[in-house]
Design a protein around this motif. Sequence first.
Motif, PDB file in Angstrom:
ATOM      1  N   MET A   1     -16.613  53.168  15.956  1.00 45.49           N
ATOM      2  CA  MET A   1     -15.738  52.604  14.936  1.00 45.49           C
ATOM      3  C   MET A   1     -14.272  52.828  15.321  1.00 45.49           C
ATOM      4  N   TYR A   2     -13.356  52.630  14.387  1.00 47.49           N
ATOM      5  CA  TYR A   2     -11.942  52.674  14.740  1.00 47.49           C
ATOM      6  C   TYR A   2     -11.118  53.399  13.683  1.00 47.49           C
ATOM      7  N   ASN A   3      -9.937  53.828  14.132  1.00 53.00           N
ATOM      8  CA  ASN A   3      -8.959  54.424  13.242  1.00 53.00           C
ATOM      9  C   ASN A   3      -7.589  53.924  13.670  1.00 53.00           C
ATOM     10  N   LEU A   4      -6.814  53.412  12.714  1.00 53.25           N
ATOM     11  CA  LEU A   4      -5.508  52.835  13.021  1.00 53.25           C
ATOM     12  C   LEU A   4      -4.405  53.863  12.825  1.00 53.25           C
ATOM     13  N   ASN A   5      -3.661  54.129  13.899  1.00 52.86           N
ATOM     14  CA  ASN A   5      -2.507  55.024  13.862  1.00 52.86           C
ATOM     15  C   ASN A   5      -1.256  54.169  14.033  1.00 52.86           C
ATOM     16  N   GLU A   6      -0.406  54.106  13.010  1.00 57.18           N
ATOM     17  CA  GLU A   6       0.791  53.278  13.042  1.00 57.18           C
ATOM     18  C   GLU A   6       2.032  54.144  13.245  1.00 57.18           C
ATOM     19  N   PHE A   7       2.981  53.637  14.035  1.00 56.63           N
ATOM     20  CA  PHE A   7       4.196  54.380  14.348  1.00 56.63           C
ATOM     21  C   PHE A   7       5.424  53.530  14.036  1.00 56.63           C
ATOM     22  N   THR A 186     -11.279  57.155  23.615  1.00 61.88           N
ATOM     23  CA  THR A 186     -10.990  55.734  23.762  1.00 61.88           C
ATOM     24  C   THR A 186      -9.808  55.359  22.881  1.00 61.88           C
ATOM     25  N   ILE A 187      -8.785  54.773  23.495  1.00 63.32           N
ATOM     26  CA  ILE A 187      -7.559  54.443  22.783  1.00 63.32           C
ATOM     27  C   ILE A 187      -7.193  52.989  23.058  1.00 63.32           C
ATOM     28  N   LEU A 188      -6.896  52.247  22.006  1.00 60.30           N
ATOM     29  CA  LEU A 188      -6.381  50.888  22.120  1.00 60.30           C
ATOM     30  C   LEU A 188      -4.883  50.944  21.840  1.00 60.30           C
ATOM     31  N   HIS A 189      -4.076  50.620  22.840  1.00 59.32           N
ATOM     32  CA  HIS A 189      -2.618  50.724  22.763  1.00 59.32           C
ATOM     33  C   HIS A 189      -2.039  49.322  22.668  1.00 59.32           C
ATOM     34  N   LEU A 217     -14.377  48.253  18.713  1.00 62.81           N
ATOM     35  CA  LEU A 217     -13.940  48.526  17.348  1.00 62.81           C
ATOM     36  C   LEU A 217     -15.099  48.779  16.394  1.00 62.81           C
ATOM     37  N   PHE A 218     -16.263  48.204  16.696  1.00 62.86           N
ATOM     38  CA  PHE A 218     -17.362  48.266  15.736  1.00 62.86           C
ATOM     39  C   PHE A 218     -18.592  49.030  16.221  1.00 62.86           C
ATOM     40  N   ASP A 219     -18.541  49.576  17.431  1.00 60.12           N
ATOM     41  CA  ASP A 219     -19.676  50.355  17.930  1.00 60.12           C
ATOM     42  C   ASP A 219     -19.691  51.713  17.238  1.00 60.12           C
ATOM     43  N   ASP A 220     -20.822  52.072  16.644  1.00 61.25           N
ATOM     44  CA  ASP A 220     -20.935  53.329  15.893  1.00 61.25           C
ATOM     45  C   ASP A 220     -20.772  54.561  16.770  1.00 61.25           C
ATOM     46  N   ASP A 223     -15.406  56.132  19.039  1.00 63.59           N
ATOM     47  CA  ASP A 223     -14.324  56.437  18.114  1.00 63.59           C
ATOM     48  C   ASP A 223     -13.026  55.889  18.717  1.00 63.59           C
ATOM     49  N   THR A 224     -12.763  54.623  18.484  1.00 64.07           N
ATOM     50  CA  THR A 224     -11.583  53.980  19.065  1.00 64.07           C
ATOM     51  C   THR A 224     -10.355  54.281  18.219  1.00 64.07           C
ATOM     52  N   GLN A 225      -9.396  54.961  18.824  1.00 65.00           N
ATOM     53  CA  GLN A 225      -8.140  55.270  18.155  1.00 65.00           C
ATOM     54  C   GLN A 225      -7.139  54.181  18.512  1.00 65.00           C
TER      55      GLN A 225
END
Length: 230
Positions: A1-7, A186-189, A217-220, A223-225
């Motif tokens: 799954m994913y977690n959105l970190n906003e800056f 795993t990080i999506l930048h 983003l949706f694989d259980d 943990d995509t940050q």
Amino acid sequence: MYNLNEFESREALDVQLADKVASALSDAIAQNGSASIAVSGGSTPKGFFKALSEKDLAWDKIHVTLADERWVPMTDDASNTKLVHENLLVGKAAKAKFFHLKQGETLSAETLSDLNLAAKATLLPFDVLILGMGEDGHTASLFPCSQEIHEGLAKTTGPLLKVQPTTAPHLRISFSFAYLAQSKNTILHICGDNKKTVLDKALSNQDVLEMPIRAFLFDDNIDTQIYWAK
């Protein structure tokens, strides 16, 4: 799954991301004696590369590679290898070991086989994976337009595959989803309003063939940050 970190700024993102990645690499070295990281190309990661290159790490114990590469000479401006050498493998990080994806003139079955064996022996699974995302939702060189997309997203394929996109130039070599998915971090930048719009679309449903980034983003088990700044 994913977690959105906003800056609030790209500079703040670069600093925080460099801190996170340096910590993960340091932990991996402490546990295993070495570490590996796969990064992505483009202009977005340049600031992050600079911040990371200044970290006090045992860089001689770190293997750096790319999530994918265009099959062009390293002297070509389209080369992500050139980008990494000029922006990440400098200063303190110059001691890192770089694993070249583009080796030789022809991307043959024999070349792929040799690269797969070497990647399994020295890199995999990755300790850190930094992904980017295209306007069409591709990541690494897992292009929705390519004939190789089913192979690229399959869970039984090998580490590396040859990809010929129809909506972007250059033959590519890319790590497959099956092996990218094994990364411990795993990080999506991504940066900018346009990429946020693409991300919102990607989060709207789970059709991975339409937008391959959804596989991460949706694989259980992943943990995509997501690190995003305007």
